[in-house]
Design a protein around this motif. Sequence first.
Motif, PDB file in Angstrom:
ATOM      1  N   TRP A  19       0.841  -1.200   0.000  1.00  0.00           N
ATOM      2  CA  TRP A  19       0.000   0.000   0.000  1.00  0.00           C
ATOM      3  C   TRP A  19       0.875   1.248   0.000  1.00  0.00           C
ATOM      4  O   TRP A  19       0.642   2.186  -0.783  1.00  0.00           O
ATOM      5  CB  TRP A  19      -0.924   0.005   1.217  1.00  0.00           C
ATOM      6  N   SER A  20       1.874   1.282   0.859  1.00  0.00           N
ATOM      7  CA  SER A  20       2.752   2.450   0.939  1.00  0.00           C
ATOM      8  C   SER A  20       3.528   2.663  -0.359  1.00  0.00           C
ATOM      9  O   SER A  20       3.903   3.793  -0.685  1.00  0.00           O
ATOM     10  CB  SER A  20       3.729   2.279   2.107  1.00  0.00           C
ATOM     11  N   LYS A  21       3.773   1.583  -1.082  1.00  0.00           N
ATOM     12  CA  LYS A  21       4.533   1.678  -2.328  1.00  0.00           C
ATOM     13  C   LYS A  21       3.682   2.193  -3.483  1.00  0.00           C
ATOM     14  O   LYS A  21       4.137   3.015  -4.283  1.00  0.00           O
ATOM     15  CB  LYS A  21       5.074   0.286  -2.687  1.00  0.00           C
ATOM     16  N   PHE A  22       2.446   1.702  -3.588  1.00  0.00           N
ATOM     17  CA  PHE A  22       1.644   1.954  -4.780  1.00  0.00           C
ATOM     18  C   PHE A  22       0.519   2.966  -4.603  1.00  0.00           C
ATOM     19  O   PHE A  22      -0.075   3.392  -5.589  1.00  0.00           O
ATOM     20  CB  PHE A  22       1.055   0.636  -5.280  1.00  0.00           C
ATOM     21  N   VAL A  23       0.196   3.343  -3.361  1.00  0.00           N
ATOM     22  CA  VAL A  23      -0.895   4.296  -3.117  1.00  0.00           C
ATOM     23  C   VAL A  23      -0.360   5.449  -2.274  1.00  0.00           C
ATOM     24  O   VAL A  23       0.074   5.246  -1.135  1.00  0.00           O
ATOM     25  CB  VAL A  23      -2.087   3.623  -2.400  1.00  0.00           C
ATOM     26  N   ASP A  24      -0.397   6.638  -2.823  1.00  0.00           N
ATOM     27  CA  ASP A  24       0.180   7.812  -2.158  1.00  0.00           C
ATOM     28  C   ASP A  24      -0.855   8.454  -1.239  1.00  0.00           C
ATOM     29  O   ASP A  24      -1.257   9.617  -1.426  1.00  0.00           O
ATOM     30  CB  ASP A  24       0.674   8.815  -3.198  1.00  0.00           C
ATOM     31  N   ALA A  25      -1.305   7.696  -0.251  1.00  0.00           N
ATOM     32  CA  ALA A  25      -2.276   8.200   0.721  1.00  0.00           C
ATOM     33  C   ALA A  25      -2.231   7.296   1.950  1.00  0.00           C
ATOM     34  O   ALA A  25      -1.963   6.096   1.834  1.00  0.00           O
ATOM     35  CB  ALA A  25      -3.683   8.211   0.132  1.00  0.00           C
ATOM     36  N   SER A  85       1.620  -9.031 -13.211  1.00  0.00           N
ATOM     37  CA  SER A  85       2.956  -8.970 -12.616  1.00  0.00           C
ATOM     38  C   SER A  85       3.832  -7.942 -13.330  1.00  0.00           C
ATOM     39  O   SER A  85       4.540  -7.152 -12.694  1.00  0.00           O
ATOM     40  CB  SER A  85       3.608 -10.358 -12.677  1.00  0.00           C
ATOM     41  N   ALA A  86       3.767  -7.939 -14.662  1.00  0.00           N
ATOM     42  CA  ALA A  86       4.577  -6.987 -15.426  1.00  0.00           C
ATOM     43  C   ALA A  86       4.152  -5.553 -15.138  1.00  0.00           C
ATOM     44  O   ALA A  86       4.987  -4.642 -15.049  1.00  0.00           O
ATOM     45  CB  ALA A  86       4.459  -7.287 -16.920  1.00  0.00           C
ATOM     46  N   PHE A  87       2.842  -5.342 -14.987  1.00  0.00           N
ATOM     47  CA  PHE A  87       2.333  -3.996 -14.705  1.00  0.00           C
ATOM     48  C   PHE A  87       2.909  -3.463 -13.388  1.00  0.00           C
ATOM     49  O   PHE A  87       3.420  -2.339 -13.332  1.00  0.00           O
ATOM     50  CB  PHE A  87       0.812  -4.034 -14.645  1.00  0.00           C
ATOM     51  N   PHE A  88       2.829  -4.252 -12.328  1.00  0.00           N
ATOM     52  CA  PHE A  88       3.325  -3.776 -11.039  1.00  0.00           C
ATOM     53  C   PHE A  88       4.850  -3.674 -11.021  1.00  0.00           C
ATOM     54  O   PHE A  88       5.401  -2.775 -10.375  1.00  0.00           O
ATOM     55  CB  PHE A  88       2.816  -4.664  -9.907  1.00  0.00           C
ATOM     56  N   SER A  89       5.519  -4.556 -11.730  1.00  0.00           N
ATOM     57  CA  SER A  89       6.979  -4.441 -11.818  1.00  0.00           C
ATOM     58  C   SER A  89       7.370  -3.113 -12.456  1.00  0.00           C
ATOM     59  O   SER A  89       8.361  -2.477 -12.051  1.00  0.00           O
ATOM     60  CB  SER A  89       7.545  -5.608 -12.634  1.00  0.00           C
ATOM     61  N   GLY A  90       6.568  -2.689 -13.430  1.00  0.00           N
ATOM     62  CA  GLY A  90       6.854  -1.415 -14.087  1.00  0.00           C
ATOM     63  C   GLY A  90       6.623  -0.207 -13.210  1.00  0.00           C
ATOM     64  O   GLY A  90       7.151   0.884 -13.490  1.00  0.00           O
ATOM     65  N   LEU A  91       5.861  -0.369 -12.133  1.00  0.00           N
ATOM     66  CA  LEU A  91       5.597   0.749 -11.227  1.00  0.00           C
ATOM     67  C   LEU A  91       6.602   0.843 -10.072  1.00  0.00           C
ATOM     68  O   LEU A  91       6.601   1.833  -9.349  1.00  0.00           O
ATOM     69  CB  LEU A  91       4.195   0.611 -10.624  1.00  0.00           C
ATOM     70  N   LEU A  92       7.414  -0.168  -9.898  1.00  0.00           N
ATOM     71  CA  LEU A  92       8.264  -0.222  -8.704  1.00  0.00           C
ATOM     72  C   LEU A  92       9.171   0.994  -8.563  1.00  0.00           C
ATOM     73  O   LEU A  92       9.296   1.566  -7.479  1.00  0.00           O
ATOM     74  CB  LEU A  92       9.107  -1.504  -8.715  1.00  0.00           C
ATOM     75  N   ASP A  93       9.816   1.391  -9.650  1.00  0.00           N
ATOM     76  CA  ASP A  93      10.755   2.504  -9.567  1.00  0.00           C
ATOM     77  C   ASP A  93      10.067   3.858  -9.446  1.00  0.00           C
ATOM     78  O   ASP A  93      10.706   4.864  -9.139  1.00  0.00           O
ATOM     79  CB  ASP A  93      11.676   2.516 -10.792  1.00  0.00           C
ATOM     80  N   LYS A  94       8.747   3.891  -9.702  1.00  0.00           N
ATOM     81  CA  LYS A  94       8.012   5.157  -9.629  1.00  0.00           C
ATOM     82  C   LYS A  94       7.512   5.454  -8.217  1.00  0.00           C
ATOM     83  O   LYS A  94       7.143   6.587  -7.912  1.00  0.00           O
ATOM     84  CB  LYS A  94       6.833   5.124 -10.601  1.00  0.00           C
ATOM     85  N   GLY A  95       7.470   4.440  -7.371  1.00  0.00           N
ATOM     86  CA  GLY A  95       6.990   4.628  -6.011  1.00  0.00           C
ATOM     87  C   GLY A  95       8.095   5.078  -5.079  1.00  0.00           C
ATOM     88  O   GLY A  95       9.276   5.098  -5.449  1.00  0.00           O
ATOM     89  N   PRO A  96       7.758   5.423  -3.848  1.00  0.00           N
ATOM     90  CA  PRO A  96       8.768   5.829  -2.879  1.00  0.00           C
ATOM     91  C   PRO A  96       9.621   4.640  -2.458  1.00  0.00           C
ATOM     92  O   PRO A  96       9.218   3.483  -2.640  1.00  0.00           O
ATOM     93  CB  PRO A  96       7.922   6.340  -1.702  1.00  0.00           C
ATOM     94  N   PRO A  97      10.797   4.899  -1.902  1.00  0.00           N
ATOM     95  CA  PRO A  97      11.617   3.788  -1.406  1.00  0.00           C
ATOM     96  C   PRO A  97      10.872   3.016  -0.325  1.00  0.00           C
ATOM     97  O   PRO A  97      10.066   3.577   0.422  1.00  0.00           O
ATOM     98  CB  PRO A  97      12.858   4.491  -0.831  1.00  0.00           C
ATOM     99  N   ASP A  98      11.143   1.724  -0.244  1.00  0.00           N
ATOM    100  CA  ASP A  98      10.526   0.911   0.802  1.00  0.00           C
ATOM    101  C   ASP A  98      10.929   1.429   2.177  1.00  0.00           C
ATOM    102  O   ASP A  98      12.085   1.803   2.402  1.00  0.00           O
ATOM    103  CB  ASP A  98      10.975  -0.549   0.685  1.00  0.00           C
TER     104      ASP A  98
END
Length: 276
Positions: A80-86, A130-143
């Motif tokens: 949630w913290s990675k993919f949702v900015d709220a 899986s490919a969709f979320f892998s593509g978002l990994l670098d766009k989210g905040p650091p873990d």
Amino acid sequence: MSTFYLTEVRPKNGQIIGDWLHPEWANLRFISGEGPTAAIGDAEPQSVPLFSAFGPTSKATRFESGAMRSWGVGLLPLGWSKFVDAPAEHYADKAVDGSLDPMLAALAELHDIIYSGEAGGPDREVARISAFFSGLLDKGPPDNPMIAEAHAILVDPDLATVQAMADRLAISGRTLDRLCRRAFGFPPKLLLRRQRFLRSLAENMLNPDQNWVSSLDHQYYDQAHFARDFQRFMGMSASDYKARPHPFLNAAVHGRMAAAGAGMQALHDPATDRTT
């Protein structure tokens, strides 16, 4: 994440099938066919949109479905913290139309990616997810390693108090409360209470011949203690729940146990790599 899960409903003669979903972490659901209706806690039933986002819940969700096909994505607190900015607290015990929520806009296109892509069945579809979320990994905040550490402590069945959780994290109670509300959706005391309850419920669903007393988590004082929690989290008594049919949940708990090593999403150990 916990799991990617496919639900297919093919009722006979237009039948509507219902069940009660126990409290869990956040889930994204991408639906093809007739959207089900759902109500969290005492809310009025609402039609579930084709892309729906359910925040973390502390109440049962009553849902009914006709013919439907749905891909679900279970988001653990770190996800949630990675993919949702709220803050997760803003979505706690709520479901929203993901296509209309600005905090979920980056995820909305996944519906068309799943269902409008090249045919090939579930294997192709889960590869696209899986490919969709892998593509978002670098766009989210650091873990945030504190979230993962807190989650690993939370699923420890021997954890009994909020103070013990704060001590193991080496942070103050106030800092723990802020962390839990933002990443987990609820204050730590409620999270511990929910874990204790779900361990008991999962034990009974995986071993339906047991009575409730045999299924109780070791942290319950007595059956009355458990009965109060059951009413709080499920909105009915344990005996009422046991007497009702559970066509979705019986299948889901056993299937999830086999695939991911935990019968319920909230009992999923974040240290495992068995995302299926």
